[in-house]
Motif scaffolding. Structure first.
Motif, PDB file in Angstrom:
ATOM      1  N   LYS A   1      18.782  -3.091  -9.452  1.00 32.25           N
ATOM      2  CA  LYS A   1      19.014  -4.423  -9.495  1.00 32.25           C
ATOM      3  C   LYS A   1      18.895  -4.932  -8.012  1.00 32.25           C
ATOM      4  CE  LYS A   1      22.740  -7.514 -10.469  1.00 32.25           C
ATOM      5  NZ  LYS A   1      24.253  -7.732 -11.444  1.00 32.25           N
ATOM      6  N   TYR A   2      19.202  -4.215  -6.984  1.00 29.84           N
ATOM      7  CA  TYR A   2      18.896  -4.751  -5.764  1.00 29.84           C
ATOM      8  C   TYR A   2      18.104  -4.030  -4.763  1.00 29.84           C
ATOM      9  CZ  TYR A   2      23.643  -6.093  -6.621  1.00 29.84           C
ATOM     10  OH  TYR A   2      24.648  -6.862  -7.455  1.00 29.84           O
ATOM     11  N   SER A   3      17.389  -2.810  -5.334  1.00 32.74           N
ATOM     12  CA  SER A   3      16.476  -2.150  -4.655  1.00 32.74           C
ATOM     13  C   SER A   3      15.249  -1.809  -4.907  1.00 32.74           C
ATOM     14  CB  SER A   3      17.196  -0.820  -4.287  1.00 32.74           C
ATOM     15  OG  SER A   3      17.351  -0.046  -5.387  1.00 32.74           O
ATOM     16  N   LEU A   4      14.392  -2.663  -6.059  1.00 27.71           N
ATOM     17  CA  LEU A   4      13.005  -2.126  -6.357  1.00 27.71           C
ATOM     18  C   LEU A   4      12.002  -2.159  -5.222  1.00 27.71           C
ATOM     19  CD1 LEU A   4      11.550  -1.448  -9.111  1.00 27.71           C
ATOM     20  CD2 LEU A   4      11.004  -3.881  -9.423  1.00 27.71           C
ATOM     21  N   PRO A   5      11.893  -2.944  -4.264  1.00 25.81           N
ATOM     22  CA  PRO A   5      10.939  -3.125  -3.445  1.00 25.81           C
ATOM     23  C   PRO A   5      11.088  -1.811  -2.391  1.00 25.81           C
ATOM     24  CG  PRO A   5      11.931  -5.201  -3.349  1.00 25.81           C
ATOM     25  CD  PRO A   5      12.600  -4.478  -4.132  1.00 25.81           C
ATOM     26  N   LYS A   6      12.358  -1.166  -2.408  1.00 21.40           N
ATOM     27  CA  LYS A   6      12.221   0.082  -1.608  1.00 21.40           C
ATOM     28  C   LYS A   6      12.387   1.370  -2.446  1.00 21.40           C
ATOM     29  CE  LYS A   6      13.961   0.301   2.273  1.00 21.40           C
ATOM     30  NZ  LYS A   6      13.078   0.659   3.560  1.00 21.40           N
ATOM     31  N   SER A   7      11.938   1.051  -3.853  1.00 22.14           N
ATOM     32  CA  SER A   7      11.725   2.395  -4.755  1.00 22.14           C
ATOM     33  C   SER A   7      10.425   2.867  -3.824  1.00 22.14           C
ATOM     34  CB  SER A   7      11.231   1.946  -5.972  1.00 22.14           C
ATOM     35  OG  SER A   7      10.418   2.898  -6.597  1.00 22.14           O
ATOM     36  N   LEU A   8      10.558   4.489  -4.176  1.00 23.30           N
ATOM     37  CA  LEU A   8       9.298   5.212  -3.686  1.00 23.30           C
ATOM     38  C   LEU A   8       8.044   4.793  -3.964  1.00 23.30           C
ATOM     39  CD1 LEU A   8      11.011   8.725  -4.223  1.00 23.30           C
ATOM     40  CD2 LEU A   8      10.122   8.092  -1.962  1.00 23.30           C
ATOM     41  N   ILE A   9       7.999   4.213  -5.177  1.00 26.28           N
ATOM     42  CA  ILE A   9       6.821   3.655  -5.854  1.00 26.28           C
ATOM     43  C   ILE A   9       6.116   2.534  -4.890  1.00 26.28           C
ATOM     44  CG2 ILE A   9       5.643   2.462  -7.893  1.00 26.28           C
ATOM     45  CD1 ILE A   9       6.193   5.326  -8.419  1.00 26.28           C
ATOM     46  N   PHE A  10       7.152   1.653  -4.614  1.00 26.64           N
ATOM     47  CA  PHE A  10       6.653   0.384  -3.807  1.00 26.64           C
ATOM     48  C   PHE A  10       6.848   0.510  -2.362  1.00 26.64           C
ATOM     49  CE2 PHE A  10       7.724  -1.328  -8.017  1.00 26.64           C
ATOM     50  CZ  PHE A  10       6.497  -1.869  -8.500  1.00 26.64           C
ATOM     51  N   GLU A  11       7.155   1.808  -1.831  1.00 24.93           N
ATOM     52  CA  GLU A  11       7.493   1.792  -0.550  1.00 24.93           C
ATOM     53  C   GLU A  11       6.180   1.847   0.212  1.00 24.93           C
ATOM     54  OE1 GLU A  11       9.028   1.260   1.701  1.00 24.93           O
ATOM     55  OE2 GLU A  11      10.629   2.692   2.262  1.00 24.93           O
ATOM     56  N   THR A  12       6.018   0.952   1.326  1.00 28.12           N
ATOM     57  CA  THR A  12       4.855   1.077   1.953  1.00 28.12           C
ATOM     58  C   THR A  12       4.882   1.820   3.256  1.00 28.12           C
ATOM     59  OG1 THR A  12       5.499  -0.918   2.813  1.00 28.12           O
ATOM     60  CG2 THR A  12       3.724  -0.937   1.165  1.00 28.12           C
ATOM     61  N   LYS A  13       4.151   2.768   3.315  1.00 27.60           N
ATOM     62  CA  LYS A  13       4.170   3.984   4.622  1.00 27.60           C
ATOM     63  C   LYS A  13       4.152   3.124   6.193  1.00 27.60           C
ATOM     64  CE  LYS A  13       2.472   7.675   2.110  1.00 27.60           C
ATOM     65  NZ  LYS A  13       1.303   8.160   1.644  1.00 27.60           N
ATOM     66  N   ASN A  14       3.272   2.070   6.272  1.00 27.05           N
ATOM     67  CA  ASN A  14       3.010   1.992   7.385  1.00 27.05           C
ATOM     68  C   ASN A  14       3.713   0.336   7.665  1.00 27.05           C
ATOM     69  OD1 ASN A  14       1.531  -0.077   9.131  1.00 27.05           O
ATOM     70  ND2 ASN A  14      -0.174   0.340   8.059  1.00 27.05           N
ATOM     71  N   LYS A  15       5.057   0.686   8.107  1.00 27.85           N
ATOM     72  CA  LYS A  15       5.933  -0.380   7.970  1.00 27.85           C
ATOM     73  C   LYS A  15       5.606  -1.459   8.971  1.00 27.85           C
ATOM     74  CE  LYS A  15       9.806   2.241   6.110  1.00 27.85           C
ATOM     75  NZ  LYS A  15      10.812   2.924   6.435  1.00 27.85           N
ATOM     76  N   LYS A  16       5.474  -0.855  10.096  1.00 25.24           N
ATOM     77  CA  LYS A  16       5.262  -2.292  11.303  1.00 25.24           C
ATOM     78  C   LYS A  16       4.509  -3.216  11.165  1.00 25.24           C
ATOM     79  CE  LYS A  16       7.720   0.294  14.949  1.00 25.24           C
ATOM     80  NZ  LYS A  16       7.523   1.043  16.240  1.00 25.24           N
ATOM     81  N   ASN A  17       3.345  -2.739  10.594  1.00 31.73           N
ATOM     82  CA  ASN A  17       2.191  -3.594  10.367  1.00 31.73           C
ATOM     83  C   ASN A  17       2.337  -4.564   9.223  1.00 31.73           C
ATOM     84  OD1 ASN A  17       1.291  -2.471  12.518  1.00 31.73           O
ATOM     85  ND2 ASN A  17      -0.065  -0.978  11.722  1.00 31.73           N
ATOM     86  N   GLY A  18       3.407  -4.707   8.570  1.00 32.98           N
ATOM     87  CA  GLY A  18       3.611  -5.677   7.333  1.00 32.98           C
ATOM     88  C   GLY A  18       3.269  -4.720   6.258  1.00 32.98           C
ATOM     89  N   GLY A  19       3.216  -3.746   6.185  1.00 30.45           N
ATOM     90  CA  GLY A  19       3.168  -2.821   5.068  1.00 30.45           C
ATOM     91  C   GLY A  19       1.721  -2.493   4.597  1.00 30.45           C
TER      92      GLY A  19
END
Lengths: 328, 152
Positions: A310-328
């Motif tokens: 409900k609150y965490s789909l973008p942070k699911s391992l599937i959607f997690e982007t490795k390169n965080k600082k550059n905007g995903g």
């Protein structure tokens, strides 16, 4: 010029509840204003983007940013605030883990646009107009922010120092975390402020009624059943996510006979909240038969993704982007 | 991206007491099966956290095969039933996330069933070859379009 530390508050894709949580500080907000100068708060005060641009880099002590990032405007603003701030705080579930707007990640941008500009039952749009980033009419060109393919949690777009969980963060959580910041006694980067490191069950008033082992033949839906008072909601068959959720909200929902839906996010060490919630809920099912298990799951949940993520789909391992600082 | 030479990367997570021994048996009996499968051993299939499976998909596994003991044979009495429940639940979630649910498969294979292991792996490789690489799935299109040309 005042010597008080400067703070900024900004919202992205959110409902406004987090801003409301700040207002809810009521007279405590005076203590905040006494200690700090608010330099940007579009919801409550008249500041323009230029006011932020005119500040020196790092001049703002803390920026509280709530809401998920969905459009190019939000991305630009949070990057600007990051540049001007010493500390950036993801405020509330949407900024922390993507929140309810993040559930849109299970649809494509095209499906969303189609629904809202064409197929939705209340939509009247005979010319089939859809928003485009650039719009030209009578030699005038207008630009509107671009709607991205997916929703991002704040730390998938910029570097984030601390997190304040909650949908919305409760008054005490907001108060405690703000005072922690002003005390100068800062926890390590990446910490969750104001909340507990133990599971919600730990502070739940009904915890004493929870037996060691729980098995369920069916899950009940809260919209169709009235829970008994003073009895653990989980043993009554409501999917309360307390066991996998961070405490700190003082079990507000449970006290109002509503099962925990997990807005305080994962406990330390959990990478994927939804997977963990799923794992825990599935293991409660009291059946060894494949068909029956399927029935229990299907009958109870028209939309399982909306329950465990409900609150965490973008942070699911599937959607997690490795390169965080550059905007995903 | 339909690639005829596509060789899927498969992850097998096998229980120590049954399926892992079946793989061992297949090995010592020289039963050959496609080399697409990498095996990880857990003490019980019930140890398999759904996070492991999502992590595998996110890191490029085209398919995940869970191997456990036959119902009733679990070394820890009920571990494999927990696996079954989580598996059913996870399949539904995967579908909604935009990952083809066929990429996840659960099989009960006992220590003596080297042949079954061989057959299952062959079938699974064929099936995943038909589906193509995991990057074709909807969920990953979103992740990939966003990691490449900035968020556009």
């Amino acid at each position: 010029m005042s010597k008080k530390p400067k703070i900024a508050l900004y919202w992205c894709a959110s409902c406004g509840g987090c801003e409301e949580a700040v207002v809810d500080l009521a007279e405590d907000i005076l203590q905040v204003v006494e200690k700090a100068e608010i330099v940007f708060w579009p919801v409550a005060m008249d500041f323009k983007r230029k006011d932020v641009e005119n500040l020196k880099d790092g001049e703002i002590l803390v920026s509280f940013i709530n809401g998920a990032v969905r459009t190019s405007e939000q991305e630009e603003m949070v990057k600007l605030l990051r540049k001007k701030s010493k500390i950036v705080i993801a405020f509330g579930s949407c900024a922390y883990t993507g929140g309810i707007p993040g559930l849109a990640n299970s649809y494509s941008k095209e499906e969303i646009m189609n629904y809202y500009y064409k197929e939705g039952i209340t939509v009247f749009n005979p010319e089939d107009k859809k928003p485009t980033p650039q719009y030209i009419e009578k030699n005038l060109s207008f630009e509107i922010p671009e709607f991205y393919e997916r929703v991002y949690a704040l730390d998938q777009v910029i570097d984030v120092d601390y997190y304040i969980p909650g949908c919305a963060p409760t008054r005490n959580v907001v108060k405690n975390s703000i005072f922690t910041l002003f005390s100068g006694n800062l926890p390590p980067k990446g910490s969750v402020l104001g909340a507990s490191s133990k599971a919600l069950c730990n502070e739940c008033p009904l915890n004493d009624t929870k037996p060691e082992k729980i098995t369920l033949k069916e899950f009940k839906r809260i919209d169709k059943n009235q829970p008994e008072k003073d009895k653990c909601l989980l043993i009554q068959g409501f999917a309360c996510l307390g066991p996998v959720t961070r405490g700190g909200c003082e079990a507000l929902c449970v006290k109002a006979s509503y099962p925990c839906t997990g807005c305080f996010g994962p406990l330390d060490g959990i990478e994927d909240y939804g997977a963990k919630a799923l794992s825990f809920l599935a293991s409660l099912i009291d059946s060894k038969d494949e068909g029956e298990i399927e029935n229990i799951i299907n009958e109870w949940m028209p939309n399982p993704l909306g329950i465990v993520y409900k609150y965490s789909l973008p942070k699911s391992l599937i959607f997690e982007t490795k390169n965080k600082k550059n905007g995903g | 991206m339909k690639d005829n030479n596509f060789e899927p990367k498969l992850l097998g997570i096998f229980c120590n007491w049954c399926t892992y021994l079946a793989a061992d048996l297949a090995g010592v009996s020289r039963m050959d099966y496609p080399a697409n499968l990498r095996i990880v051993r857990t003490m019980c299939s019930g140890r398999i956290d759904p996070q492991f499976i999502l992590w595998a998909f996110r890191n490029g596994a085209d398919g995940v095969l869970i191997g456990g003991c036959h119902p009733g044979d679990c070394h820890y009495i009920e571990g494999n039933y927990k696996t079954l429940r989580r598996y059913k639940f996870l399949k539904r979630i995967l579908k909604e996330m935009g990952i083809n649910e066929k990429r996840l498969r659960l099989e009960w294979i006992s220590a003596s069933e080297g042949e079954k292991l061989q057959r299952v792996v062959k079938e699974f490789v064929e099936e995943i070859k038909k589906l193509g690489p995991i990057s074709n799935d909807d969920a990953f299109k979103k992740v990939l379009t966003s990691t490449k040309g900035g968020k556009k």
